[in-house]
Design a protein around this motif. Sequence first.
Motif, PDB file in Angstrom:
ATOM      1  N   THR A  63      19.060 -14.750  -4.528  1.00 34.45           N
ATOM      2  CA  THR A  63      19.008 -16.186  -4.279  1.00 34.45           C
ATOM      3  C   THR A  63      17.604 -16.734  -4.459  1.00 34.45           C
ATOM      4  O   THR A  63      17.431 -17.938  -4.662  1.00 34.45           O
ATOM      5  N   GLY A  64      16.610 -15.872  -4.371  1.00 43.61           N
ATOM      6  CA  GLY A  64      15.240 -16.313  -4.571  1.00 43.61           C
ATOM      7  C   GLY A  64      14.230 -15.266  -4.165  1.00 43.61           C
ATOM      8  O   GLY A  64      14.575 -14.189  -3.681  1.00 43.61           O
ATOM      9  N   GLU A  65      12.967 -15.600  -4.330  1.00 41.85           N
ATOM     10  CA  GLU A  65      11.876 -14.669  -4.058  1.00 41.85           C
ATOM     11  C   GLU A  65      11.785 -14.296  -2.586  1.00 41.85           C
ATOM     12  O   GLU A  65      11.257 -13.227  -2.237  1.00 41.85           O
ATOM     13  N   ASP A  66      12.287 -15.177  -1.702  1.00 44.35           N
ATOM     14  CA  ASP A  66      12.220 -14.901  -0.269  1.00 44.35           C
ATOM     15  C   ASP A  66      12.905 -13.578   0.088  1.00 44.35           C
ATOM     16  O   ASP A  66      12.530 -12.935   1.077  1.00 44.35           O
ATOM     17  N   VAL A  67      13.908 -13.191  -0.678  1.00 40.31           N
ATOM     18  CA  VAL A  67      14.621 -11.941  -0.379  1.00 40.31           C
ATOM     19  C   VAL A  67      13.657 -10.764  -0.446  1.00 40.31           C
ATOM     20  O   VAL A  67      13.615  -9.916   0.460  1.00 40.31           O
ATOM     21  N   ILE A  68      12.860 -10.707  -1.501  1.00 46.07           N
ATOM     22  CA  ILE A  68      11.885  -9.634  -1.670  1.00 46.07           C
ATOM     23  C   ILE A  68      10.787  -9.740  -0.616  1.00 46.07           C
ATOM     24  O   ILE A  68      10.401  -8.747   0.012  1.00 46.07           O
TER      25      ILE A  68
ATOM     26  N   GLU B 261      16.242   3.759  10.376  1.00 48.07           N
ATOM     27  CA  GLU B 261      16.553   2.532  11.106  1.00 48.07           C
ATOM     28  C   GLU B 261      15.689   1.373  10.631  1.00 48.07           C
ATOM     29  O   GLU B 261      16.180   0.241  10.462  1.00 48.07           O
ATOM     30  N   ARG B 262      14.424   1.627  10.373  1.00 44.15           N
ATOM     31  CA  ARG B 262      13.532   0.561   9.925  1.00 44.15           C
ATOM     32  C   ARG B 262      13.862   0.103   8.507  1.00 44.15           C
ATOM     33  O   ARG B 262      13.655  -1.065   8.156  1.00 44.15           O
ATOM     34  N   LEU B 263      14.391   0.999   7.689  1.00 45.13           N
ATOM     35  CA  LEU B 263      14.842   0.585   6.359  1.00 45.13           C
ATOM     36  C   LEU B 263      16.052  -0.334   6.454  1.00 45.13           C
ATOM     37  O   LEU B 263      16.175  -1.301   5.688  1.00 45.13           O
ATOM     38  N   ILE B 264      16.948  -0.047   7.369  1.00 44.94           N
ATOM     39  CA  ILE B 264      18.090  -0.941   7.588  1.00 44.94           C
ATOM     40  C   ILE B 264      17.602  -2.312   8.025  1.00 44.94           C
ATOM     41  O   ILE B 264      18.099  -3.351   7.557  1.00 44.94           O
ATOM     42  N   ASP B 265      16.619  -2.340   8.918  1.00 46.31           N
ATOM     43  CA  ASP B 265      16.058  -3.617   9.362  1.00 46.31           C
ATOM     44  C   ASP B 265      15.458  -4.397   8.188  1.00 46.31           C
ATOM     45  O   ASP B 265      15.580  -5.627   8.117  1.00 46.31           O
ATOM     46  N   ALA B 266      14.807  -3.684   7.272  1.00 52.17           N
ATOM     47  CA  ALA B 266      14.221  -4.350   6.111  1.00 52.17           C
ATOM     48  C   ALA B 266      15.305  -4.945   5.212  1.00 52.17           C
ATOM     49  O   ALA B 266      15.193  -6.090   4.746  1.00 52.17           O
ATOM     50  N   LEU B 267      16.378  -4.181   4.978  1.00 52.76           N
ATOM     51  CA  LEU B 267      17.499  -4.715   4.200  1.00 52.76           C
ATOM     52  C   LEU B 267      18.113  -5.925   4.896  1.00 52.76           C
ATOM     53  O   LEU B 267      18.485  -6.910   4.235  1.00 52.76           O
ATOM     54  N   ALA B 268      18.227  -5.859   6.206  1.00 48.51           N
ATOM     55  CA  ALA B 268      18.819  -6.969   6.961  1.00 48.51           C
ATOM     56  C   ALA B 268      18.002  -8.244   6.790  1.00 48.51           C
ATOM     57  O   ALA B 268      18.555  -9.348   6.677  1.00 48.51           O
ATOM     58  N   ALA B 269      16.680  -8.100   6.760  1.00 51.34           N
ATOM     59  CA  ALA B 269      15.824  -9.274   6.576  1.00 51.34           C
ATOM     60  C   ALA B 269      16.030  -9.889   5.203  1.00 51.34           C
ATOM     61  O   ALA B 269      16.111 -11.122   5.057  1.00 51.34           O
ATOM     62  N   GLY B 270      16.122  -9.051   4.169  1.00 53.83           N
ATOM     63  CA  GLY B 270      16.376  -9.574   2.835  1.00 53.83           C
ATOM     64  C   GLY B 270      17.750 -10.207   2.712  1.00 53.83           C
ATOM     65  O   GLY B 270      17.923 -11.245   2.051  1.00 53.83           O
ATOM     66  N   HIS B 271      18.730  -9.587   3.345  1.00 51.06           N
ATOM     67  CA  HIS B 271      20.093 -10.121   3.343  1.00 51.06           C
ATOM     68  C   HIS B 271      20.130 -11.479   4.032  1.00 51.06           C
ATOM     69  O   HIS B 271      20.775 -12.424   3.550  1.00 51.06           O
TER      70      HIS B 271
ATOM     71  N   GLU C  18       0.815  -1.208   0.000  1.00 47.78           N
ATOM     72  CA  GLU C  18       0.000   0.000   0.000  1.00 47.78           C
ATOM     73  C   GLU C  18       0.851   1.262   0.000  1.00 47.78           C
ATOM     74  O   GLU C  18       0.508   2.252  -0.649  1.00 47.78           O
ATOM     75  N   ASN C  19       1.979   1.222   0.715  1.00 49.57           N
ATOM     76  CA  ASN C  19       2.822   2.408   0.857  1.00 49.57           C
ATOM     77  C   ASN C  19       4.290   2.142   0.536  1.00 49.57           C
ATOM     78  O   ASN C  19       5.146   2.935   0.933  1.00 49.57           O
ATOM     79  N   PHE C  20       4.584   1.068  -0.175  1.00 48.00           N
ATOM     80  CA  PHE C  20       5.982   0.739  -0.439  1.00 48.00           C
ATOM     81  C   PHE C  20       6.111  -0.122  -1.681  1.00 48.00           C
ATOM     82  O   PHE C  20       5.135  -0.735  -2.151  1.00 48.00           O
ATOM     83  N   THR C  21       7.326  -0.162  -2.214  1.00 48.60           N
ATOM     84  CA  THR C  21       7.683  -1.084  -3.285  1.00 48.60           C
ATOM     85  C   THR C  21       9.030  -1.717  -2.941  1.00 48.60           C
ATOM     86  O   THR C  21       9.877  -1.086  -2.303  1.00 48.60           O
ATOM     87  N   VAL C  22       9.220  -2.956  -3.352  1.00 46.51           N
ATOM     88  CA  VAL C  22      10.492  -3.663  -3.183  1.00 46.51           C
ATOM     89  C   VAL C  22      10.813  -4.348  -4.499  1.00 46.51           C
ATOM     90  O   VAL C  22       9.931  -4.940  -5.132  1.00 46.51           O
ATOM     91  N   ALA C  23      12.072  -4.288  -4.934  1.00 41.69           N
ATOM     92  CA  ALA C  23      12.481  -4.949  -6.175  1.00 41.69           C
ATOM     93  C   ALA C  23      13.909  -5.449  -6.043  1.00 41.69           C
ATOM     94  O   ALA C  23      14.708  -4.901  -5.279  1.00 41.69           O
ATOM     95  N   GLY C  24      14.217  -6.508  -6.788  1.00 40.62           N
ATOM     96  CA  GLY C  24      15.572  -7.033  -6.770  1.00 40.62           C
ATOM     97  C   GLY C  24      15.851  -7.941  -7.937  1.00 40.62           C
ATOM     98  O   GLY C  24      14.934  -8.444  -8.595  1.00 40.62           O
TER      99      GLY C  24
END
Length: 237
Positions: A125-130, A149-159, A115-121
Motif C-alpha cells: 500500500t505504500g512505503e510506510d509498510v517497510i 516473537e519480535r519478527l512477528i511483531d515486526a510483520l504485524a507493524a507492517g501489516h 545496521e543488522n537487518f534488511t526489509v523489502a516488499g
Amino acid sequence: MTFSICVRERYTDDDGTDQCRFGVAVTTRLPGVGTLCPFVSPDGAVATQSLVNVELGRKGIEYLGDGLAVDDALEALLNADEGREQRQLHGVDADGTFAFSGEECHDWYGHTVGENFTVAGNLLTGEDVIDDTAAAYESAAHGDAPLAERLIDALAAGHAAGGDKREDLVVQSAALRVTNTEEGELADPYYNDLRVDATETPIADLRETFETATRGYEAVMERYADAYEEDDIDAAE
C-alpha cells in the motif's frame, strides 16, 4: 510477493562464547509463502520475492556456507539471472547486508537496510509498510523476547500500516525461520521454524502458532531435558 525482514543478532551464550542468530519472516496475500521465500542457516538469512526465483534463496544460503560474503553471493546470483529486474532479494550474514529491488517489480516496491537487518516488499500500500516493519524491529532489537516473537511483531507493524495491497486476495500466509551458530539439539527451539500456509488472518495465526509451539517446547524440555543432555533415552520419564 509482499514483504519480509532478515535479521542478524550477536549475543553471548551461557558459556560466555560469542554467537550469532539469524532470522527471516515474511507474509503475503498468497498461500504457502513459507515454501518459497525464507531461507536461513547458521551462516545467514535470505529472502527471495516479487517474481520468485526459489533458487536465489537456496543457492544464496549455499554460497554463504561456502564462505562468500552476502553481497558477493547474492549479487553473483542476480547477475546470472535473466529475470533480475523482476526480483527482490535481500539478506544478512555475520558481517554484512544486501538488498536489491528490480526495476520491474510492481508498485509500491522498495527496501531499506539497517545496521543488522534488511526489509523489502512489493505490491504494498505504500512505503510506510517497510518503514514501520523496520522501526518495530529496531525498537525491540536485542530485547528479552525471542527473536521469533519480535519478527512477528515486526510483520504485524507492517501489516497494520497497510501491508499487501491486493485486498481481493483473501487467502494469505506467513512464515518465520530462526537459527543460530550454537551447537547441540537444544540450541534451536521448536518455535523457530513456523508456517501458516492458508488463512485470512496470517499474522494473528502465526502468533498463535508461536505461542502454542512455545508452550509445547517448554513442556517437552521439562520432561525430556535430562534425556537430551545425557543423549540417553533411558533418562526420559
